[in-house]
Design a protein around this motif. Sequence first.
Motif, PDB file in Angstrom:
ATOM      1  N   LYS A  53       0.843  -1.204   0.000  1.00  0.00           N
ATOM      2  CA  LYS A  53       0.000   0.000   0.000  1.00  0.00           C
ATOM      3  C   LYS A  53       0.876   1.251   0.000  1.00  0.00           C
ATOM      4  O   LYS A  53       0.581   2.228  -0.701  1.00  0.00           O
ATOM      5  CB  LYS A  53      -0.897  -0.026   1.236  1.00  0.00           C
ATOM      6  CG  LYS A  53      -2.146   0.781   1.057  1.00  0.00           C
ATOM      7  CD  LYS A  53      -3.122   0.511   2.163  1.00  0.00           C
ATOM      8  CE  LYS A  53      -4.345   1.390   2.014  1.00  0.00           C
ATOM      9  NZ  LYS A  53      -5.222   1.314   3.155  1.00  0.00           N
ATOM     10  N   ARG A  57       1.420   4.578  -2.717  1.00  0.00           N
ATOM     11  CA  ARG A  57       1.308   6.001  -2.387  1.00  0.00           C
ATOM     12  C   ARG A  57       2.533   6.802  -2.812  1.00  0.00           C
ATOM     13  O   ARG A  57       2.565   8.007  -2.600  1.00  0.00           O
ATOM     14  CB  ARG A  57       1.109   6.153  -0.871  1.00  0.00           C
ATOM     15  CG  ARG A  57      -0.250   5.671  -0.432  1.00  0.00           C
ATOM     16  CD  ARG A  57      -0.558   6.068   0.972  1.00  0.00           C
ATOM     17  NE  ARG A  57      -1.833   5.507   1.383  1.00  0.00           N
ATOM     18  CZ  ARG A  57      -2.391   5.711   2.559  1.00  0.00           C
ATOM     19  NH1 ARG A  57      -1.748   6.440   3.461  1.00  0.00           N
ATOM     20  NH2 ARG A  57      -3.547   5.177   2.854  1.00  0.00           N
ATOM     21  N   GLN A 104       3.168   6.075   8.610  1.00  0.00           N
ATOM     22  CA  GLN A 104       1.833   6.680   8.550  1.00  0.00           C
ATOM     23  C   GLN A 104       0.761   5.590   8.469  1.00  0.00           C
ATOM     24  O   GLN A 104      -0.277   5.667   9.147  1.00  0.00           O
ATOM     25  CB  GLN A 104       1.819   7.565   7.307  1.00  0.00           C
ATOM     26  CG  GLN A 104       0.618   8.440   7.116  1.00  0.00           C
ATOM     27  CD  GLN A 104       0.619   9.050   5.725  1.00  0.00           C
ATOM     28  OE1 GLN A 104       1.677   9.262   5.116  1.00  0.00           O
ATOM     29  NE2 GLN A 104      -0.560   9.306   5.212  1.00  0.00           N
ATOM     30  N   GLU A 108      -2.219   4.703  11.062  1.00  0.00           N
ATOM     31  CA  GLU A 108      -3.628   4.577  10.671  1.00  0.00           C
ATOM     32  C   GLU A 108      -4.228   3.280  11.221  1.00  0.00           C
ATOM     33  O   GLU A 108      -5.343   3.266  11.745  1.00  0.00           O
ATOM     34  CB  GLU A 108      -3.755   4.570   9.142  1.00  0.00           C
ATOM     35  CG  GLU A 108      -3.757   5.940   8.525  1.00  0.00           C
ATOM     36  CD  GLU A 108      -3.724   5.879   7.004  1.00  0.00           C
ATOM     37  OE1 GLU A 108      -4.153   4.854   6.424  1.00  0.00           O
ATOM     38  OE2 GLU A 108      -3.263   6.861   6.400  1.00  0.00           O
ATOM     39  N   GLU A 111      -4.699   3.519  14.945  1.00  0.00           N
ATOM     40  CA  GLU A 111      -5.855   4.336  15.295  1.00  0.00           C
ATOM     41  C   GLU A 111      -7.146   3.566  15.054  1.00  0.00           C
ATOM     42  O   GLU A 111      -8.069   3.607  15.858  1.00  0.00           O
ATOM     43  CB  GLU A 111      -5.840   5.613  14.461  1.00  0.00           C
ATOM     44  CG  GLU A 111      -6.904   6.589  14.894  1.00  0.00           C
ATOM     45  CD  GLU A 111      -6.908   7.844  14.052  1.00  0.00           C
ATOM     46  OE1 GLU A 111      -6.593   7.762  12.856  1.00  0.00           O
ATOM     47  OE2 GLU A 111      -7.237   8.896  14.601  1.00  0.00           O
ATOM     48  N   ARG A 112      -7.203   2.818  13.955  1.00  0.00           N
ATOM     49  CA  ARG A 112      -8.407   2.049  13.651  1.00  0.00           C
ATOM     50  C   ARG A 112      -8.655   1.009  14.727  1.00  0.00           C
ATOM     51  O   ARG A 112      -9.785   0.839  15.188  1.00  0.00           O
ATOM     52  CB  ARG A 112      -8.281   1.375  12.285  1.00  0.00           C
ATOM     53  CG  ARG A 112      -9.502   0.585  11.882  1.00  0.00           C
ATOM     54  CD  ARG A 112      -9.342   0.042  10.498  1.00  0.00           C
ATOM     55  NE  ARG A 112      -9.444   1.078   9.483  1.00  0.00           N
ATOM     56  CZ  ARG A 112     -10.598   1.477   8.949  1.00  0.00           C
ATOM     57  NH1 ARG A 112     -11.727   0.940   9.327  1.00  0.00           N
ATOM     58  NH2 ARG A 112     -10.621   2.418   8.035  1.00  0.00           N
ATOM     59  N   GLU A 114      -7.614   1.089  17.823  1.00  0.00           N
ATOM     60  CA  GLU A 114      -8.020   1.758  19.066  1.00  0.00           C
ATOM     61  C   GLU A 114      -9.479   2.174  19.016  1.00  0.00           C
ATOM     62  O   GLU A 114     -10.230   2.018  19.975  1.00  0.00           O
ATOM     63  CB  GLU A 114      -7.145   2.995  19.293  1.00  0.00           C
ATOM     64  CG  GLU A 114      -5.793   2.666  19.887  1.00  0.00           C
ATOM     65  CD  GLU A 114      -4.860   3.858  19.882  1.00  0.00           C
ATOM     66  OE1 GLU A 114      -3.713   3.667  20.316  1.00  0.00           O
ATOM     67  OE2 GLU A 114      -5.272   4.945  19.429  1.00  0.00           O
ATOM     68  N   LEU A 115      -9.901   2.698  17.847  1.00  0.00           N
ATOM     69  CA  LEU A 115     -11.289   3.152  17.733  1.00  0.00           C
ATOM     70  C   LEU A 115     -12.246   1.964  17.722  1.00  0.00           C
ATOM     71  O   LEU A 115     -13.387   2.082  18.176  1.00  0.00           O
ATOM     72  CB  LEU A 115     -11.469   3.995  16.470  1.00  0.00           C
ATOM     73  CG  LEU A 115     -10.897   5.404  16.557  1.00  0.00           C
ATOM     74  CD1 LEU A 115     -10.883   6.064  15.193  1.00  0.00           C
ATOM     75  CD2 LEU A 115     -11.700   6.258  17.516  1.00  0.00           C
ATOM     76  N   ASP A 116     -11.778   0.826  17.203  1.00  0.00           N
ATOM     77  CA  ASP A 116     -12.636  -0.359  17.185  1.00  0.00           C
ATOM     78  C   ASP A 116     -12.875  -0.895  18.595  1.00  0.00           C
ATOM     79  O   ASP A 116     -13.884  -1.531  18.856  1.00  0.00           O
ATOM     80  CB  ASP A 116     -11.993  -1.463  16.331  1.00  0.00           C
ATOM     81  CG  ASP A 116     -12.238  -1.239  14.858  1.00  0.00           C
ATOM     82  OD1 ASP A 116     -13.085  -0.380  14.550  1.00  0.00           O
ATOM     83  OD2 ASP A 116     -11.590  -1.902  14.034  1.00  0.00           O
ATOM     84  N   VAL A 120     -16.521   3.924  25.702  1.00  0.00           N
ATOM     85  CA  VAL A 120     -17.075   5.270  25.824  1.00  0.00           C
ATOM     86  C   VAL A 120     -17.490   5.518  27.254  1.00  0.00           C
ATOM     87  O   VAL A 120     -18.258   4.758  27.832  1.00  0.00           O
ATOM     88  CB  VAL A 120     -18.286   5.437  24.892  1.00  0.00           C
ATOM     89  CG1 VAL A 120     -18.816   6.837  24.971  1.00  0.00           C
ATOM     90  CG2 VAL A 120     -17.891   5.105  23.477  1.00  0.00           C
ATOM     91  N   HIS A 124     -21.614  13.270  30.953  1.00  0.00           N
ATOM     92  CA  HIS A 124     -22.709  14.187  31.260  1.00  0.00           C
ATOM     93  C   HIS A 124     -24.026  13.463  31.294  1.00  0.00           C
ATOM     94  O   HIS A 124     -24.099  12.285  30.995  1.00  0.00           O
ATOM     95  CB  HIS A 124     -22.763  15.335  30.251  1.00  0.00           C
ATOM     96  CG  HIS A 124     -22.867  14.882  28.829  1.00  0.00           C
ATOM     97  ND1 HIS A 124     -24.035  14.517  28.269  1.00  0.00           N
ATOM     98  CD2 HIS A 124     -21.895  14.692  27.887  1.00  0.00           C
ATOM     99  CE1 HIS A 124     -23.803  14.139  27.012  1.00  0.00           C
ATOM    100  NE2 HIS A 124     -22.523  14.222  26.772  1.00  0.00           N
TER     101      HIS A 124
END
Lengths: 124, 453
Positions: A53, A57, A104, A108, A111-112, A114-116, A120, A124
Amino acid sequence: MPAPSLVSAVVKRPWLTKLLTPLAGWYANAAGYRQMGLRADDLIVEENETVLKALHRLSPKESYDRIYRIRRATQLSLQHKLLPKSEWTKPEEDVPYLTPIIEQLHAEDKERKELDTVVVLKKH
Amino acid sequence: MICRPALTRGSQLALRRQGAAKLAQRGFAAVASPKASYEPTSIAGVKVASRDDNGPTTRLAIVAKAGTRYEPLPGLTVGLEEYAFKNTERRSALRIVREAELLGGQLSAYHTREALILQANFLREDLPYFTELLAEVISKTRYTTHEFHEEVEDIIRAKQAKVAAPAIALDAAHSVAFHTGLGAPLYPTPSTPIASYLNESSVAAFAEAVYSKSTIAVIADGASEAGLSKWIEPFFKDVPAESPSPLKVTPTKYFGGEQRIPRIGPNSMVLAFPGASLSANQPETAVLVGLLGGQSTIKWSPGFSLLSNATATAPGAQAQATNYAYSDAGLLAIQINGQAAAVRKAAEAAVKALKGVAEGGVSQENLVKAIAKAKFNLLSGSEVSGVGIVHAGANLVHGNQPMQVTEAVKALESVTADKLKAAAKTLLDGKASVAAVGDLHVLPFAEEIGLKV
């Protein structure tokens, strides 16, 4: 996963960097790829998804130059020859052009992941 | 002696009568109705129009003067649209998407001929997050090369493949009507050469030219003014006040003409005339659109509208009249889609109906119906958030005031049958813009159906 590396640990300590820089220069010359006109990043194993990949690029010019260097080196290897000294890769030319893109891509991926797996917490 | 039940019954009745009288006095509009029009203000140099109905959700949009009319090279508007919500200097596209999902927000980017709209719909309390996000998107997007090749190009290609005959016909009609500017296609077709113009650096240059405080407007539907003035100021600090390389804008001129494009598949015809612009005070055009109509709005009947009656004789075709209003021009277009033979028949009938209005006028009953339809179109359009936001934004970035709904409705009521007749006559006397897409062996020329081009 990127291969484990001590680079960041060395770069953090200026005295160690100063000590090791000449040694690293000697090693890169001794490794012999510069004598065949290659750069360090040409040696990265490309048989994996991330590097493939990253290669996509590259700009067309960088990609063309890379292929040229590799084909020239293959030819030299077949002929058991080295380039004339004037055409060796100079240390200032031996810059990482692929590593930043691979880093990079690793960022990426990280981050993916971690977000998966994000948890949460509602405040508030 | 008076018995008790009789007494109480009388008093009950009296009470009820009193209550009924009160109800009658109160009328229908006693419930505080939400404001219909957007209130324009300026916060830290940014043009803002807001409307607050105290609902639980908010629609916040940045309307930029970056529609296809303003693109210096073909395809830049769609490129910029696809770059919305991609990697910025602060966070990645993936993070933007995931965070918006976690907050239950919806992000969208779309464009009209004059404006590019970046919109976020979200829960009321998330205003700060989405204000920051939209400001970040317009001032800090990185326009990277790999995103262009890996995502933007593919999506543009997929959308190009979906451009159908009706859209091509409408673009062709705009093109013969306005040539450049508004004549640029809304979405480039697969045969439009854009590859040599569209790349990440040309899109970045276009973004720099159009994302400045003087060329954008922030439209908020359902956000409190206090919240807006608190959050827009800090987050829009990085948006430049004036663009370093502003775009050239040429005023629109109407030309008219005819264009015919052969195409396999569905057929479409557009008969267009000069219409009413956004700022023009031409209520008769809106009423004429209501009178021409198209799709029936009631069940089991073609309705009163001229076009639906015209298509009733040509089964297999649908017709629709629309006034496309832009900042300095308008296009009143009758679009007919369907099978070639039916489209031909419907086009002939549509022109005949328009000529009927120009010569014989319109009956009082139809006028009342048309005015009511035009009023409904206007009010429901300003209520449905999407249309309202685009309209208010387009008005604001072009330096006009947002439409005042109550005044516009009053203007519609003042339209008379004579005015309508005169309006139809001017349309037919001027040059029309006609586009036919599909089976050109069957579709008629403008001359044949009695239009001047």
